[in-house]
Structure formats: structure tokens, C-alpha cells
Design a protein around this motif. Structure first.
Motif, PDB file in Angstrom:
ATOM      1  N   UNK A   1       2.001  12.467  12.636  1.00 22.60           N
ATOM      2  CA  UNK A   1       1.016  13.396  12.237  1.00 22.60           C
ATOM      3  C   UNK A   1       1.352  13.763  10.784  1.00 22.60           C
ATOM      4  N   UNK A   2       2.495  13.753  10.490  1.00 25.69           N
ATOM      5  CA  UNK A   2       3.224  14.089   9.455  1.00 25.69           C
ATOM      6  C   UNK A   2       2.704  13.360   8.014  1.00 25.69           C
ATOM      7  N   UNK A   3       2.220  12.068   8.332  1.00 27.37           N
ATOM      8  CA  UNK A   3       1.883  11.065   7.672  1.00 27.37           C
ATOM      9  C   UNK A   3       0.496  11.288   7.066  1.00 27.37           C
ATOM     10  N   UNK A   4      -0.343  11.957   7.941  1.00 26.22           N
ATOM     11  CA  UNK A   4      -1.791  12.186   7.733  1.00 26.22           C
ATOM     12  C   UNK A   4      -1.920  13.453   6.821  1.00 26.22           C
ATOM     13  N   UNK A   5      -3.095  13.406   6.015  1.00 19.65           N
ATOM     14  CA  UNK A   5      -3.418  14.509   5.231  1.00 19.65           C
ATOM     15  C   UNK A   5      -4.956  14.851   5.113  1.00 19.65           C
ATOM     16  N   UNK A   6      -5.198  15.966   4.982  1.00 21.35           N
ATOM     17  CA  UNK A   6      -6.798  16.205   4.945  1.00 21.35           C
ATOM     18  C   UNK A   6      -6.871  16.997   3.627  1.00 21.35           C
ATOM     19  N   UNK A   7      -8.056  16.268   2.835  1.00 19.33           N
ATOM     20  CA  UNK A   7      -8.451  16.876   1.580  1.00 19.33           C
ATOM     21  C   UNK A   7     -10.070  17.242   1.636  1.00 19.33           C
TER      22      UNK A   7
ATOM     23  N   UNK B   1     -11.407   5.809  11.023  1.00 20.26           N
ATOM     24  CA  UNK B   1     -10.562   5.931   9.935  1.00 20.26           C
ATOM     25  C   UNK B   1      -9.311   5.944  10.266  1.00 20.26           C
ATOM     26  N   UNK B   2      -8.730   6.869  11.350  1.00 23.53           N
ATOM     27  CA  UNK B   2      -7.468   6.939  11.940  1.00 23.53           C
ATOM     28  C   UNK B   2      -6.767   5.632  12.310  1.00 23.53           C
ATOM     29  N   UNK B   3      -7.622   4.868  12.837  1.00 25.55           N
ATOM     30  CA  UNK B   3      -7.112   3.629  13.566  1.00 25.55           C
ATOM     31  C   UNK B   3      -6.727   2.651  12.308  1.00 25.55           C
TER      32      UNK B   3
ATOM     33  N   UNK C   1      -8.096  18.529  15.492  1.00 27.53           N
ATOM     34  CA  UNK C   1      -8.159  18.162  16.713  1.00 27.53           C
ATOM     35  C   UNK C   1      -7.761  16.828  17.324  1.00 27.53           C
ATOM     36  N   UNK C   2      -8.190  15.638  16.280  1.00 26.02           N
ATOM     37  CA  UNK C   2      -7.692  14.356  16.412  1.00 26.02           C
ATOM     38  C   UNK C   2      -6.333  13.955  16.058  1.00 26.02           C
ATOM     39  N   UNK C   3      -5.873  14.506  15.022  1.00 27.48           N
ATOM     40  CA  UNK C   3      -4.429  14.323  14.408  1.00 27.48           C
ATOM     41  C   UNK C   3      -3.533  14.869  15.719  1.00 27.48           C
ATOM     42  N   UNK C   4      -3.857  15.931  16.368  1.00 29.27           N
ATOM     43  CA  UNK C   4      -2.802  16.199  17.451  1.00 29.27           C
ATOM     44  C   UNK C   4      -3.075  15.497  18.992  1.00 29.27           C
ATOM     45  N   UNK C   5      -3.924  14.335  18.782  1.00 25.95           N
ATOM     46  CA  UNK C   5      -3.959  13.666  19.972  1.00 25.95           C
ATOM     47  C   UNK C   5      -2.902  12.300  20.173  1.00 25.95           C
ATOM     48  N   UNK C   6      -2.782  11.958  20.812  1.00 24.10           N
ATOM     49  CA  UNK C   6      -2.042  10.505  21.045  1.00 24.10           C
ATOM     50  C   UNK C   6      -3.058   9.215  20.664  1.00 24.10           C
TER      51      UNK C   6
ATOM     52  N   UNK D   1       0.768  -1.242   0.035  1.00 23.23           N
ATOM     53  CA  UNK D   1       0.174   0.244  -0.026  1.00 23.23           C
ATOM     54  C   UNK D   1       1.048   1.086  -0.078  1.00 23.23           C
ATOM     55  N   UNK D   2       0.680   2.214  -0.992  1.00 20.65           N
ATOM     56  CA  UNK D   2       1.333   3.298  -1.091  1.00 20.65           C
ATOM     57  C   UNK D   2       0.514   4.629  -0.493  1.00 20.65           C
ATOM     58  N   UNK D   3      -0.516   4.609  -0.664  1.00 19.22           N
ATOM     59  CA  UNK D   3      -1.582   5.724  -0.304  1.00 19.22           C
ATOM     60  C   UNK D   3      -2.966   5.103   0.099  1.00 19.22           C
ATOM     61  N   UNK D   4      -3.559   5.539   1.131  1.00 21.19           N
ATOM     62  CA  UNK D   4      -4.878   5.060   1.344  1.00 21.19           C
ATOM     63  C   UNK D   4      -5.884   6.312   1.729  1.00 21.19           C
ATOM     64  N   UNK D   5      -7.140   6.044   1.548  1.00 21.40           N
ATOM     65  CA  UNK D   5      -7.948   7.075   1.292  1.00 21.40           C
ATOM     66  C   UNK D   5      -9.315   6.754   2.182  1.00 21.40           C
ATOM     67  N   UNK D   6      -9.712   7.409   3.247  1.00 20.70           N
ATOM     68  CA  UNK D   6     -10.911   7.204   4.284  1.00 20.70           C
ATOM     69  C   UNK D   6     -11.526   8.392   3.975  1.00 20.70           C
ATOM     70  N   UNK D   7     -12.884   7.961   3.556  1.00 19.11           N
ATOM     71  CA  UNK D   7     -13.866   9.248   3.172  1.00 19.11           C
ATOM     72  C   UNK D   7     -14.810   9.076   4.260  1.00 19.11           C
TER      73      UNK D   7
END
Length: 238
Positions: free
Chosen positions: A208-214, A169-171, A197-202, A153-159
């Protein structure tokens, strides 16, 4: 029956539309010797492309239709349909960028009589790691894999159309953290604040650098721009 007539019949049987994959999968019903040649796929593409503007038209990045077909309206107000619509856009873009693509929702309707299974190139989730990880990761909405004998897997997308599904989706995405995978949350802009808010939580903040929002609008805009550029490219070079 000629090849161009056979392609038209494939589209008619599907309500007037088809992807290349759909044509490949169904062409033999109308042209039994379609796959005899070693380069049969290229041959069918050539037949289709030469008749665009005559018998056929392009209605998306990789979607084709009979010239008389009337495109359906975008499902802006239907949350369920919007979810699968955005999944379809992710799949189409992955195919265009030369990835193998998978979806957890193959039977969901994308648009214009086409389902997500008509877009995805991988039907079964590749067994590239431990089963416990696979069982969770295979529920991800859309996954782009590299091409080759060994798929990773190179890139994954959760709608995420509902805030209540964001943590799940994060988990699911974190299960693939060891594979240098990039993760994208595709959601309405109204969910951007909750995403931050979620990406800044443990435990997400450690990576967090591997997550992106579109947001939906940007994703659709990118799809439309890419589709238009592809149309121009086809007109010039084919």
C-alpha cells in the motif's frame, strides 16, 4: 515567410493553439528549412518566446496560442472530457519534470484543440519486459518513463472518474510492481473513501505504501501553480 509567421500559421491551422511538440511536428509545412540547423528546436523556441506578449501568449504549462485566441472553459461537468483533461495535465507535468511520457488515449481531446498525442513524447509503449505485462501496462492512462536508451516506468497515473474502474486501475498498476514504480490514482475527492477501502484489501495492502491518491482539485492546483512559476521563470531568465 519568417519563422514567427510560420509558427503563427501552425497555430492558425490548429484553431489558434499549439504545443512545442505540435510546432516541431508541423513547422516544415510553412518553413521548409526549419530543421536544417543542428539546434533548430532551440531556435524555434527562441522565436516563440520572444513574441510572447505580442503575437503569442502562454495558456498553460506547455500550451501556446495566438494572442486573440479565447481559451475554452474547463470541462468540469463532462465526465469523459474531464478524464482526458486530467490525463493531459499528468502528461504536461511529466514533460516539465523531464520524463518521457506515454498515454493509452492518444486520440482523446485534451483542451483548446489539442489532443493527448500532441502532449505525449512516447507513441509506442517501450518493450522493457515480458509481453504479458506490457499488454496490460500499456492500458494505463499515463506513464512517466525515465529518459535514456532504456526506458522504464517511474510513475503511473490512473484517472478514475467512476468507482467501477478503480479495481482495474489498481490491477494494471500492480503489473509494474517489480520495477519500483510509484502509482497514483487521480480521482474526484468523493472517491477517496473507496480508494482507502480498496488499498487496505489483499493483494494491494501488502504494497500500500507505493499507492497514492490525488484528487482532481489538488492536481489542477499543482498544475496551475507550476504553470505560473514557469511563466515567471521565463520572464526573468529568457
Amino acid at each position: 515567410m519568417t519563422k514567427v509567421e510560420a509558427i503563427a500559421e501552425v497555430m492558425k491551422a490548429n484553431g489558434g493553439t499549439a504545443t512545442l511538440k505540435y510546432i516541431y511536428d508541423n513547422i516544415e509545412q510553412y518553413y521548409p528549412t526549419a530543421k536544417v540547423s543542428r539546434e533548430w528546436e532551440a531556435g524555434l523556441r527562441g522565436v516563440l518566446y520572444r513574441d510572447i506578449g505580442k503575437r503569442f501568449k502562454k495558456i498553460g504549462l506547455s500550451l501556446y496560442a495566438l494572442t486573440e485566441y479565447k481559451e475554452e472553459s474547463k470541462p468540469k461537468k463532462d465526465k469523459v472530457r474531464m478524464h482526458s483533461y486530467m490525463e493531459g495535465i499528468c502528461l504536461e507535468l511529466g514533460n516539465y519534470k523531464d520524463f518521457e511520457t506515454y498515454t493509452a488515449d492518444p486520440s482523446a481531446l485534451y483542451r483548446d484543440n489539442l489532443h493527448l498525442r500532441d502532449i505525449a513524447t512516447v507513441n509506442d509503449f517501450p518493450p522493457f519486459t515480458y509481453n504479458d505485462i506490457l499488454q496490460e501496462a500499456k492500458r494505463i492512462d499515463v506513464v512517466w518513463f525515465n529518459k535514456g536508451n532504456l526506458l522504464f516506468p517511474q510513475k503511473v497515473f490512473e484517472v478514475v472518474d467512476s468507482i467501477g474502474t478503480l479495481t482495474g486501475a489498481f490491477n494494471r498498476s500492480l503489473q509494474l510492481d517489480n520495477f519500483q514504480t510509484k502509482f497514483f490514482i487521480v480521482a474526484p475527492e468523493e472517491h477517496h473513501k473507496k480508494y482507502e477501502q480498496t488499498v487496505n484489501l489483499a493483494p494491494y495492502n501488502k504494497r500500500k505504501e507505493i499507492f497514492n491518491f490525488i484528487n482532481y482539485e489538488d492536481m489542477e492546483h499543482y498544475y496551475n501553480v507550476t504553470a505560473e512559476a514557469k511563466k515567471i521563470e521565463n520572464n526573468i531568465f529568457i
